[in-house]
Write an enzyme that holds these catalytic residues in place. Structure first.
Site, PDB file in Angstrom:
ATOM      1  N   GLY A 151       0.822  -1.210   0.000  1.00  0.00           N
ATOM      2  CA  GLY A 151       0.000   0.000   0.000  1.00  0.00           C
ATOM      3  C   GLY A 151       0.848   1.248   0.000  1.00  0.00           C
ATOM      4  O   GLY A 151       0.562   2.225  -0.715  1.00  0.00           O
TER       5      GLY A 151
ATOM      6  N   LYS B 155      -8.299   4.741  11.384  1.00  0.00           N
ATOM      7  CA  LYS B 155      -8.015   6.079  11.886  1.00  0.00           C
ATOM      8  C   LYS B 155      -7.170   6.038  13.146  1.00  0.00           C
ATOM      9  O   LYS B 155      -7.442   5.269  14.068  1.00  0.00           O
ATOM     10  CB  LYS B 155      -9.323   6.830  12.167  1.00  0.00           C
ATOM     11  CG  LYS B 155      -9.955   7.426  10.919  1.00  0.00           C
ATOM     12  CD  LYS B 155     -11.076   8.386  11.272  1.00  0.00           C
ATOM     13  CE  LYS B 155     -11.594   9.088  10.021  1.00  0.00           C
ATOM     14  NZ  LYS B 155     -12.661  10.064  10.328  1.00  0.00           N
TER      15      LYS B 155
ATOM     16  N   SER C 117      -3.403  -6.746   4.619  1.00  0.00           N
ATOM     17  CA  SER C 117      -2.766  -8.045   4.815  1.00  0.00           C
ATOM     18  C   SER C 117      -3.770  -9.146   4.504  1.00  0.00           C
ATOM     19  O   SER C 117      -4.995  -8.923   4.495  1.00  0.00           O
ATOM     20  CB  SER C 117      -2.264  -8.191   6.249  1.00  0.00           C
ATOM     21  OG  SER C 117      -3.365  -8.311   7.142  1.00  0.00           O
TER      22      SER C 117
ATOM     23  N   HIS D 125      -2.352  -9.838  -4.802  1.00  0.00           N
ATOM     24  CA  HIS D 125      -2.097 -11.209  -4.393  1.00  0.00           C
ATOM     25  C   HIS D 125      -3.362 -12.000  -4.688  1.00  0.00           C
ATOM     26  O   HIS D 125      -4.471 -11.525  -4.447  1.00  0.00           O
ATOM     27  CB  HIS D 125      -1.796 -11.218  -2.889  1.00  0.00           C
ATOM     28  CG  HIS D 125      -1.084 -12.441  -2.391  1.00  0.00           C
ATOM     29  ND1 HIS D 125      -0.553 -13.402  -3.225  1.00  0.00           N
ATOM     30  CD2 HIS D 125      -0.821 -12.880  -1.119  1.00  0.00           C
ATOM     31  CE1 HIS D 125       0.028 -14.335  -2.494  1.00  0.00           C
ATOM     32  NE2 HIS D 125      -0.138 -14.059  -1.215  1.00  0.00           N
TER      33      HIS D 125
END
Length: 348
Positions: free
Chosen positions: A40, A60, A97, A122
């Protein structure tokens, strides 16, 4: 179309999509990058530097949020919660992830509405949907672009004006333009060239590679040779130099430049003969291990173990313990000293 060892494969080059063409192609799009881990971070920054309209979605005030703010992402402008970013983007990069993709899919799915593009780096979540419960939504293009290296490497090479090769795949093409779009996205994130695969083949080859040659096997081989040399009375510095330092600093760069035969050709006759005589024994010894590994990946055992382990509340703490065992082992403590003696690290 190029010849790869006797097989014809189609590749796509960066020159096919110059920056001006990218900017025009994506001028009406908002790319939402969900997650600010290695991929990212690297892909998001490269997209931003290429001038595309990109926003980031993370939890956040979490660690990734703070990292993103430190790197110039502005809350409320191009930094949002995961839900807000998924809602705002019409091209959604799911770069969380693998475990987070499973856990957060019920949160993200309502925002992946018809007409959008769902992008992965992925094939894990889609291929192992029986474990992740990530199903391709109806009415949505689902594509993949997987850089063949870490997000950090992708970013570094981009800043150097280079590119990292990536694989691309289309799982679902509703618009009829999914393939064209993923090629353009692949160039926009910093790929040098792109080759075609499938979601399934990408994740199988990736998981085998990580557990095999790229990370697991090379660590095991380094340890085994080092331990034999030490047991036979060789010093730590000699054992490390003959096991790791010469490989990473001298021989592997030769392989990367022009191939295995080139590396052999640039070594002594004695080294050539020994390598040619012994490589088959290592092949024969390791082939059954790689076959077992591939089957473990294919049947989902590796996926289950990774998801179970990575979902534990104390995962980061237990990971640090495992990494510390490597870091504090003699071979890598010796390596730290050896690396400090490299001329480039020893400048006055």
């Amino acid at each position: 179309t190029l010849n790869f060892g006797g097989s014809q494969e189609k590749v796509y080059e960066r020159s096919d999509w110059p920056k001006e063409k990218l900017l025009d192609y994506f001028k009406n799009d908002t790319i939402a990058v969900l997650g600010y881990g290695p991929q990212g971070h690297g892909q998001g920054l490269n997209l931003r530097d290429n001038g595309l309209n990109v926003i980031v979605g993370v939890r956040k005030d979490g660690r990734s949020w703070k990292k993103a703010v430190a790197e110039g992402w502005v809350p409320g402008k191009n930094l949002f919660s995961i839900e807000e970013a998924a809602n705002k983007g019409n091209i959604v990069f799911n770069l969380l992830s693998d475990a987070a993709q499973r856990d957060l899919w019920p949160t993200i799915k309502p925002y992946i509405t018809p007409g959008k593009t769902l992008y992965f780096s992925h094939g894990f979540a889609i291929t192992y949907k029986d474990q992740t419960h990530v199903e391709a939504p109806q009415g949505v293009d689902v594509v993949l672009c997987a850089p063949k290296g870490s997000g950090a490497t992708l970013r570094t090479l981009f800043l150097e004006g280079k590119g990292l090769n990536s694989s691309i795949a289309v799982f679902q093409d509703v618009s009829g333009k999914a393939h064209e779009r993923v090629v353009a996205l692949g160039v926009a994130i910093g790929s040098g060239y792109l080759y075609e695969t499938t979601f399934e083949k990408e994740v199988y080859s990736d998981l085998v590679g990580e557990r095999g040659i790229l990370m697991g096997a090379i660590n095991g081989l380094f340890r085994a040779q080092y331990d034999v040399l030490r047991a036979q009375g060789h010093s730590p510095s000699e054992a490390f130099n003959e096991t790791v330092e010469e490989a990473t600093q001298s021989l592997i760069p030769l392989i990367g430049a022009k191939g295995m035969d080139w590396m052999y050709a640039n070594c002594s006759v004695t080294a050539q003969r020994g390598a040619l005589d012994w490589h088959q024994k290592f092949y024969d010894a390791s082939l059954p291990v790689f076959k077992d590994l591939y089957e473990s990946v294919k049947n989902g055992s590796e996926t289950k173990r990774a998801l179970d382990k990575n979902s534990q509340p104390d995962y980061r703490e237990s990971l640090e313990i495992e990494l510390a065992e490597i870091r504090e082992s003699e071979i890598w403590r010796a390596g730290e000293t050896v690396r400090s003696l490299r001329p480039e690290n020893n400048k006055k």
